[in-house]
Design an enzyme around this catalytic site. Structure first.
Site, mmCIF file in Angstrom:
data_model
loop_
_atom_site.group_PDB
_atom_site.id
_atom_site.type_symbol
_atom_site.label_atom_id
_atom_site.label_comp_id
_atom_site.label_asym_id
_atom_site.label_seq_id
_atom_site.Cartn_x
_atom_site.Cartn_y
_atom_site.Cartn_z
ATOM 1 N N THR A 1 33.375 43.695 116.792
ATOM 2 C CA THR A 1 34.388 44.649 117.266
ATOM 3 C C THR A 1 35.634 44.009 117.904
ATOM 4 O O THR A 1 36.721 44.565 117.753
ATOM 5 C CB THR A 1 33.761 45.697 118.218
ATOM 6 N N GLU B 1 39.844 49.311 92.273
ATOM 7 C CA GLU B 1 38.881 48.446 92.980
ATOM 8 C C GLU B 1 39.182 48.416 94.481
ATOM 9 O O GLU B 1 38.281 48.465 95.306
ATOM 10 C CB GLU B 1 38.940 47.023 92.405
ATOM 11 N N ARG C 1 37.961 51.216 96.869
ATOM 12 C CA ARG C 1 36.522 51.295 97.186
ATOM 13 C C ARG C 1 36.249 50.801 98.606
ATOM 14 O O ARG C 1 35.189 51.069 99.159
ATOM 15 C CB ARG C 1 35.715 50.457 96.184
ATOM 16 N N GLY D 1 52.564 60.111 91.408
ATOM 17 C CA GLY D 1 52.971 60.360 90.024
ATOM 18 C C GLY D 1 53.247 61.834 89.788
ATOM 19 O O GLY D 1 53.557 62.247 88.674
ATOM 20 N N ASN E 1 42.594 46.039 109.776
ATOM 21 C CA ASN E 1 42.510 45.105 110.897
ATOM 22 C C ASN E 1 41.804 43.846 110.406
ATOM 23 O O ASN E 1 41.335 43.792 109.264
ATOM 24 C CB ASN E 1 41.823 45.761 112.105
ATOM 25 N N ARG F 1 38.955 42.518 110.986
ATOM 26 C CA ARG F 1 37.555 42.645 110.583
ATOM 27 C C ARG F 1 37.440 43.263 109.187
ATOM 28 O O ARG F 1 36.688 42.766 108.346
ATOM 29 C CB ARG F 1 36.794 43.504 111.608
ATOM 30 N N ARG G 1 36.415 39.851 97.650
ATOM 31 C CA ARG G 1 37.467 39.834 96.620
ATOM 32 C C ARG G 1 38.113 38.463 96.448
ATOM 33 O O ARG G 1 39.189 38.363 95.846
ATOM 34 C CB ARG G 1 38.529 40.891 96.952
HETATM 35 C C1 FAD Z 1 32.409 41.536 92.352
HETATM 36 C C2 FAD Z 1 32.295 43.013 92.548
HETATM 37 C C3 FAD Z 1 31.830 43.807 91.529
HETATM 38 C C4 FAD Z 1 31.719 45.190 91.692
HETATM 39 N N1 FAD Z 1 31.269 45.971 90.665
HETATM 40 C C5 FAD Z 1 31.164 47.300 90.832
HETATM 41 C C6 FAD Z 1 30.697 48.136 89.782
HETATM 42 O O1 FAD Z 1 30.363 47.676 88.693
HETATM 43 N N2 FAD Z 1 30.634 49.476 89.981
HETATM 44 C C7 FAD Z 1 30.984 50.040 91.189
HETATM 45 O O2 FAD Z 1 30.907 51.255 91.344
HETATM 46 N N3 FAD Z 1 31.440 49.272 92.198
HETATM 47 C C8 FAD Z 1 31.541 47.943 92.058
HETATM 48 N N4 FAD Z 1 32.017 47.165 93.086
HETATM 49 C C9 FAD Z 1 32.451 47.820 94.332
HETATM 50 C C10 FAD Z 1 31.390 47.696 95.440
HETATM 51 O O3 FAD Z 1 30.212 48.394 95.085
HETATM 52 C C11 FAD Z 1 31.937 48.266 96.770
HETATM 53 O O4 FAD Z 1 32.265 49.619 96.586
HETATM 54 C C12 FAD Z 1 33.172 47.530 97.249
HETATM 55 O O5 FAD Z 1 32.997 46.141 97.174
HETATM 56 C C13 FAD Z 1 33.474 47.923 98.695
HETATM 57 O O6 FAD Z 1 32.474 47.339 99.507
HETATM 58 P P1 FAD Z 1 31.924 48.054 100.792
HETATM 59 O O7 FAD Z 1 31.291 49.383 100.481
HETATM 60 O O8 FAD Z 1 31.058 47.049 101.500
HETATM 61 O O9 FAD Z 1 33.264 48.248 101.656
HETATM 62 P P2 FAD Z 1 33.654 49.406 102.668
HETATM 63 O O10 FAD Z 1 33.671 50.717 101.993
HETATM 64 O O11 FAD Z 1 34.937 48.982 103.290
HETATM 65 O O12 FAD Z 1 32.493 49.403 103.719
HETATM 66 C C14 FAD Z 1 32.370 48.323 104.648
HETATM 67 C C15 FAD Z 1 30.967 48.333 105.213
HETATM 68 O O13 FAD Z 1 30.791 49.535 105.979
HETATM 69 C C16 FAD Z 1 29.458 50.012 105.796
HETATM 70 N N5 FAD Z 1 29.538 51.333 105.135
HETATM 71 C C17 FAD Z 1 30.645 51.931 104.629
HETATM 72 N N6 FAD Z 1 30.334 53.145 104.144
HETATM 73 C C18 FAD Z 1 29.006 53.294 104.312
HETATM 74 C C19 FAD Z 1 28.087 54.327 103.985
HETATM 75 N N7 FAD Z 1 28.462 55.443 103.366
HETATM 76 N N8 FAD Z 1 26.801 54.161 104.306
HETATM 77 C C20 FAD Z 1 26.377 53.053 104.929
HETATM 78 N N9 FAD Z 1 27.179 52.002 105.263
HETATM 79 C C21 FAD Z 1 28.485 52.151 104.962
HETATM 80 C C22 FAD Z 1 28.732 48.982 104.935
HETATM 81 O O14 FAD Z 1 28.125 48.039 105.773
HETATM 82 C C23 FAD Z 1 29.863 48.347 104.170
HETATM 83 O O15 FAD Z 1 29.570 47.037 103.701
HETATM 84 C C24 FAD Z 1 32.111 45.785 92.937
HETATM 85 C C25 FAD Z 1 32.573 44.964 93.965
HETATM 86 C C26 FAD Z 1 32.675 43.596 93.785
HETATM 87 C C27 FAD Z 1 33.203 42.751 94.915
#
Ligand code: FAD
Length: 249
Positions: A72, A92, A95, A107, A192, A194, A203
């Site tokens: 934090t 991407e 996400r 758009g 931020n 973090r 990435r």
């Molecule tokens: C190399 C690569 C390949 C990928 N391929 C695919 C693919 O084929 N298909 C696809 O759909 N996606 C794909 N992704 C996207 C991936 O699944 C994640 O959506 C993306 O990397 C964002 O990560 P995140 O959810 O950790 O990040 P954030 O959404 O920023 O979340 C950060 C952290 O917060 C916590 N968090 C956030 N939301 C929740 C929740 N609802 N419940 C519990 N904990 C939560 C988790 O600890 C999470 O790690 C890919 C990503 C990468 C890097």
């Protein structure tokens, strides 16, 4: 004197780009913000005066927080970037939900400009292996030529179709459906340190990473520019991130 003609406005010529851009629009982000937040439990607000007095201690505290994943204190800062990249990169990017705010160009309210992504010569074109273990190799000159030709022709065709619908009076929000994910868009993205570290851990591909990731090259190009801006603002935090395996605390 102004001349009035019946001619339709000229349709802009497509622009083909192989780069992405990231501009730091505004920031309130420095290593001192991490220390300030971390020391509230011991020294409270007085600690802000202590920040520069003992750099070794400051570096040590940031390293400790990173190593033990006290996350934090790394949230008390803010960076806003203007990112210009193809739509498939934004798919991407968006996400990443936690600690990020986004506003992307519309758009619906604006006519989209014909700026499209075509990979540069250094972009490896050939993928081998299986999912999660892909390796990428240089394309042959023939593959590069075929890629450029196919993309440019497809982009021209879809942008012509978009313009034809607009000329018929079709709404922008409907006509845009024919435009491809190689079209450039732009957005403000605020995060931020973090949330940025979490983004960078996923990435970028980096030998120092404890948990390797295999991102698509184009989002990695964005990530590299984000990282360079951040490293200049928060060098101690950036160094600690690298030292501890590029894992977000
Ligand atoms: C190399 C690569 C390949 C990928 N391929 C695919 C693919 O084929 N298909 C696809 O759909 N996606 C794909 N992704 C996207 C991936 O699944 C994640 O959506 C993306 O990397 C964002 O990560 P995140 O959810 O950790 O990040 P954030 O959404 O920023 O979340 C950060 C952290 O917060 C916590 N968090 C956030 N939301 C929740 C929740 N609802 N419940 C519990 N904990 C939560 C988790 O600890 C999470 O790690 C890919 C990503 C990468 C890097």
């Amino acid at each position: 004197m102004c001349q009035v003609t019946d001619e339709a406005p000229a349709v802009p010529e497509p622009v083909f780009r192989d780069d992405v851009t990231v501009e730091l629009v505004r920031s309130s982000a420095q290593d001192a913000d991490v220390l300030f937040a971390a020391r509230v439990s011991t020294a409270g607000e007085q600690s802000i005066e202590e920040l520069d007095k003992d750099p070794a201690r400051s570096r040590g505290l940031i390293n400790y927080l990173m190593r033990d994943r006290h996350g934090t204190p790394f949230e008390h800062n803010s960076m806003t970037f203007l990112v210009t990249a193809p739509i498939f990169v934004f798919r991407e990017f968006h996400r990443h939900r936690s600690g990020w705010s986004y506003n992307e160009e519309s758009g619906r309210y604006r006519e989209l400009q014909p700026v499209f992504y075509v990979p540069g010569a250094e972009r490896k074109l050939v993928q081998k292996g299986r999912p999660g273990k892909y390796e990428f190799f240089e394309g042959t000159p023939e593959q590069q030529k075929a890629t450029t030709a196919a993309m440019e022709s497809s982009y021209r065709q879809s942008y012509d179709a978009y313009q034809a619908m607009l000329a018929e009076g079709v709404a922008r929000e409907v006509a845009r459906a024919v435009l491809p994910v190689g079209l450039f868009s732009s957005m403000y993205a605020t995060c931020n340190a973090r949330s940025l570290m979490h983004f960078l851990s996923l990435r970028t591909k980096d030998d120092r990473a404890k948990v390797p990731s295999f991102p698509q090259r184009e989002i990695e190009m964005v990530a590299e520019q984000l990282e360079a801006h951040w490293a200049a603002l928060m060098p101690l935090t950036h160094a600690a991130f690298n030292e501890h395996g590029r894992v977000a605390p």
